[in-house]
Design an enzyme around this catalytic site. Structure first.
Site, PDB file in Angstrom:
ATOM      1  N   ASP A 116       0.727  -1.079  -0.276  1.00  0.00           N
ATOM      2  CA  ASP A 116      -0.168   0.165   0.007  1.00  0.00           C
ATOM      3  C   ASP A 116       1.207   0.963   0.111  1.00  0.00           C
ATOM      4  O   ASP A 116       1.933   0.710   0.750  1.00  0.00           O
ATOM      5  CB  ASP A 116      -0.587  -0.110   1.418  1.00  0.00           C
ATOM      6  CG  ASP A 116      -1.992   0.869   1.156  1.00  0.00           C
ATOM      7  OD1 ASP A 116      -2.318   1.408   0.432  1.00  0.00           O
ATOM      8  OD2 ASP A 116      -2.233   0.987   2.092  1.00  0.00           O
ATOM      9  N   THR A 151       0.093   4.563   2.042  1.00  0.00           N
ATOM     10  CA  THR A 151       0.359   4.728   2.860  1.00  0.00           C
ATOM     11  C   THR A 151       0.764   3.815   4.202  1.00  0.00           C
ATOM     12  O   THR A 151       0.783   2.673   4.594  1.00  0.00           O
ATOM     13  CB  THR A 151      -0.745   5.266   3.683  1.00  0.00           C
ATOM     14  OG1 THR A 151      -2.139   6.765   2.266  1.00  0.00           O
ATOM     15  CG2 THR A 151      -1.184   5.999   5.123  1.00  0.00           C
ATOM     16  N   ASP A 158      -1.522  -2.933   6.430  1.00  0.00           N
ATOM     17  CA  ASP A 158      -1.757  -2.202   8.189  1.00  0.00           C
ATOM     18  C   ASP A 158      -3.373  -1.555   8.364  1.00  0.00           C
ATOM     19  O   ASP A 158      -3.340  -1.714   9.255  1.00  0.00           O
ATOM     20  CB  ASP A 158      -1.126  -1.171   8.322  1.00  0.00           C
ATOM     21  CG  ASP A 158      -1.318  -0.267   7.181  1.00  0.00           C
ATOM     22  OD1 ASP A 158      -2.169   0.312   6.882  1.00  0.00           O
ATOM     23  OD2 ASP A 158      -0.546   1.486   7.758  1.00  0.00           O
TER      24      ASP A 158
END
Length: 797
Positions: free
Chosen positions: A314, A316, A552
């Protein structure tokens, strides 16, 4: 009634319905905890000391060794019991190493064990999820995993039940609705009363049912080893019975010689240290990873990690720091909304929304003034809808989120302006006045653009070096993000990700065919929904890739579940950490190169060391088959085989298994091991058959033949060890010299123990000649295997 992991209730307690703001009293909670009403998982993954001891001692092959030992004792052949100390040492090593790994993992697991927010005695507290009890009032918020079944009392939240139902739709839960354990909260917050805990919870029922219907899937290596052990375990029984019958009734041996001559090839067929080698190497790897602040939930993922050729990340939290900040606002209608007006609207909006994602937290930090009005309805941000909304007490309503998802057909009119900011690496949100009730299902009312909100994430300092490492190692990076693809592409380019200029909006991938073609053509995927993340991972796997996924957030959970190897950041959502096979405890993506190299080290070394064991198995099986076919006498005794086994298989295999090794893992484990061991195994067969023939021709005694056979096997073992340790290092030279010295010491100083005798001149000459001939023979067989392997590879290509 719930029970503590299936234990009997000490005392039956009545159900209690307390106020959502008050909860159980501390005394009521303690009473429930003591009497077996806790939310304890009925299937704890941690093995007890007793289980570890039993699994290392009471194995099938240890039973075979015990039977063989009893047979040797029964006929008084005590000196041939030298293999038993090796078996006992193997058991002790396995037990000690597993106990050490268990202790390390227990410490790590405490750090990542699920936590629960409970209301007790009117106060909010945090406890372990296992310490929540029936009728507890608990608080679930964005990112929380629902660890027990509950009834919502107040508040609203959007819940994803895909992990328990397979459906990826987000479901709104409000007062009176049931929350199922195993699902997770996407957005919003609620208070709920736990209705079913422990064994009675929905997810525990599924787990117990699954255990009845099937076993946990093993890695390719462990599956191959298990199959090998099963085949050998079945084969040695009829082979042993046949050889014993042949020795007694065909070769007319006495009982002692019959037993000894039968036991020797059987010991050679059993890969007694191979399974131990793999178990210890994996356990050591788990411990090493724990010291690197990486928690391993599933040991098999270490092998998968070593085979990964595609890593999905990802933006971020991986490429960039997880914390966002508002950089600027761009006014879109200055004659109606001034900068002060927009700032107040965003202040009111941020005040109404919960800080359950990084974007909203950034807005709250930036617009932290006094709100001017309250909210009538709040629509939390949805990762599938890509926007959030608020309706205020003055009847005005606003949406905030992805411009293309809010403007819909009107996006084209502002595309150039919006995408110019995206191309500079900004995350662009649109604030729009909305003529309707905010609803995550669709934007159906009129939309009036007010402003663009520009946010940024700082690229992690270590990101470029990390992605450079993966490029050098042949691992392809795929960036899968919910952000605008142009924004993500720009950030990925700055981070040094190869091919980051090739990006696509996942919203255009409307068919399975388009998606499968896109995963091979593009590097960056933007505006990806949680379900699309999962589909992208599946498409990569369908294309033959071994896929690792890092994540996350709750939007990563479905993809993490489907990836070959899933890696979560400990700072992320609780459910992501629970689902992932590996958890980076310091949430530092820069640790990934060390984690990958550790996986490669252990799997490559296991594959290399396993070949040493298979050499003995190959020549023992072939000689046993030839013995039965041509009524031959097996040339070696158990004690002689033990000397060769320790010095050229056991000790070297464990030393080599712990060496550094960065090479990427290729091919199938068992095939690689067999092809690597085959030349030495066949060389042993040729040398021993020739030695048996020449011994009979020149009248060399049987005890001398046993010593000759042991020396020849040791010499081939030396050649095999040399082959596996090229290029030589200081450690490898020391290992080879030590093994040669150890064998010589055992053969001369402990000749009685290992049944080694002095050789006559004829025996020495024959042994020297055959040893010299094994060198070109092994080189020839190795070249033949290499040609076969390359030929098969060309055919597959």
């Amino acid at each position: 009634m719930a029970q503590d992991g299936g234990a009997k209730l000490h005392k039956v307690l009545p159900r209690v319905e307390t106020d959502a703001a008050e909860g159980l009293s501390p005394e009521q909670a303690a009473e429930r905890l003591h009497n077996g009403y806790a939310n304890v998982n009925p299937d704890t993954p941690e093995r007890t000391v007793g289980q570890i001891v039993r699994e290392n001692v009471f194995t099938y092959f240890n039973l075979i060794f015990a039977v063989l030992a009893v047979c040797l004792v029964a006929v008084g052949s005590y000196k041939d019991l030298t293999f038993m100390p090796i078996v006992l040492i193997n058991c002790v090593i396995g037990i000690v190493q597993e106990l050490r790994s268990r202790a390390v993992l227990r410490k790590m697991t405490i750090i990542t064990s699920p936590r629960a927010t409970v209301v007790r005695g009117g106060a909010v507290a945090t406890v372990k999820a296992d310490d929540t009890v029936l009728d507890d009032i608990v608080i679930f918020s964005s990112g929380s995993q629902i660890y027990a079944d509950g009834i919502v009392l107040e508040g609203e939240c959007r819940v994803n039940e895909a992990l328990v139902t397979g459906e990826a739709d987000e479901i709104m839960k409000s007062a009176g609705d049931t929350l199922f354990s195993g699902s997770f909260v996407v957005s919003g917050e609620c208070r709920a009363r736990l209705d079913k805990v422990g064994r009675d919870s929905f997810v525990s029922t599924l787990t117990l049912e699954a255990k009845k219907s099937g076993k946990k899937q093993r890695s390719e290596m462990m599956h191959a080893l298990t199959r090998l052990v099963q085949v050998i375990g079945v084969a040695i029984i009829p082979l042993g019975a046949s050889m014993l019958y042949q020795n007694r009734n065909v070769l007319q041996m006495n009982m002692q010689d019959s037993i000894v001559t039968t036991v020797t090839p059987l010991i050679g067929m059993i890969p007694e240290g191979l399974y131990l080698l793999v178990s210890v190497a994996l356990a050591v790897s788990v411990t090493r990873l724990a010291k690197m602040k990486t928690l391993v939930h599933e040991m098999g993922c270490i092998e998968t990690l070593a085979r990964v050729d595609v890593l999905c990340v990802d933006k971020t939290g991986t490429i960039t720091e997880p914390f966002m900040q508002v950089r600027d606002t761009v006014l879109l209608c200055e004659d109606r909304f001034s900068a002060e007006d927009v700032a107040q609207i965003l202040t009111d909006y941020a005040s109404a929304q919960a800080g359950d994602n990084e974007t909203m937290l950034a807005l709250k930090r930036q617009y932290d003034g006094m709100p001017s009005k309250g909210a009538l309805k709040v629509l939390p941000f949805s990762s599938s809808a890509k926007y959030s909304g608020v309706k205020f007490t003055d009847e005005s309503a606003y949406l905030l989120g992805a411009p293309e998802k809010i403007l819909l057909a009107g996006y084209d009119a502002r595309r150039d302006e919006i995408e110019s900011y995206s191309a500079r690496g900004f995350r662009v949100l649109l604030l729009a006045m909305y003529d309707g009730e905010p609803d995550a299902r669709a934007v159906t009312g009129g939309v009036f653009p007010v402003a663009l909100v520009l946010l940024t994430n700082k690229i992690r300092d270590e990101a470029p070096a990390t992605f450079k490492f993966f490029a050098e190692q042949g691992v392809t990076i795929k960036v899968i993000s919910g952000d605008n693809p142009a924004t993500v592409s720009q950030i990925a380019l700055e981070a040094g990700i190869a091919g980051a200029d090739k990006y696509i909006d996942a919203g255009t991938l409307t068919t399975e065919r388009k998606l499968r073609r896109a995963v091979e053509e593009y590097t960056v995927f933007g505006r990806v929904t949680p379900d699309q993340k999962r589909k992208l991972v599946r498409a990569l796997k369908h294309a033959g890739h071994t896929v690792a996924m890092t994540g996350d957030g709750v939007n990563d959970v479905l993809a993490l579940k489907d990836a070959d190897c899933s890696i979560a950041m400990a700072s992320g959502s609780e459910v992501a950490c629970h689902i992932a096979q590996l958890v980076l405890l310091d949430s530092n993506f820069a640790a990934m190169p060390r984690v990958v190299l550790e996986g490669r080290r252990v799997i490559n070394n296991i594959e290399r060391s396993s070949a040493l064991f298979l050499v003995k198995n190959i020549f023992s099986f072939i000689l046993a088959a030839l013995k039965l076919t041509f009524a031959l006498t097996y040339p070696m005794s158990p004690s002689q085989l033990s000397l060769f086994n320790v010095m050229f298989i056991g000790i070297p295999s464990f030393v080599l298994a712990l060496e550094p090794n960065k090479a990427r893992v290729h091919g199938r484990f068992l095939r690689n091991v067999i092809l690597n061991a085959l030349p030495a195994g066949l060389t042993d067969v040729g040398a021993l058959l020739t030695a048996m023939f020449l011994a009979e021709r020149f009248g060399i005694a049987a005890d001398e033949l046993g010593t000759m056979a042991t020396i020849l096997c040791a010499f081939v073992g030396f050649l095999m060890l040399l082959k596996l340790t090229v290029p030589l290092t200081t450690l490898r030279r020391a290992l080879i010299i030590a093994m040669l010295a150890g064998f010589t010491l055992g053969a001369i100083v402990f000749s009685g123990l290992f049944n080694m005798v002095a050789l006559s001149g004829k025996a020495i000459g024959v042994t020297a000649l055959l040893a010299a001939l094994t060198v070109p023979l092994m080189l020839l067989l190795t070249a033949a295997v290499r040609r076969f392997t390359h030929g098969r590879a060309r055919q597959r290509a």
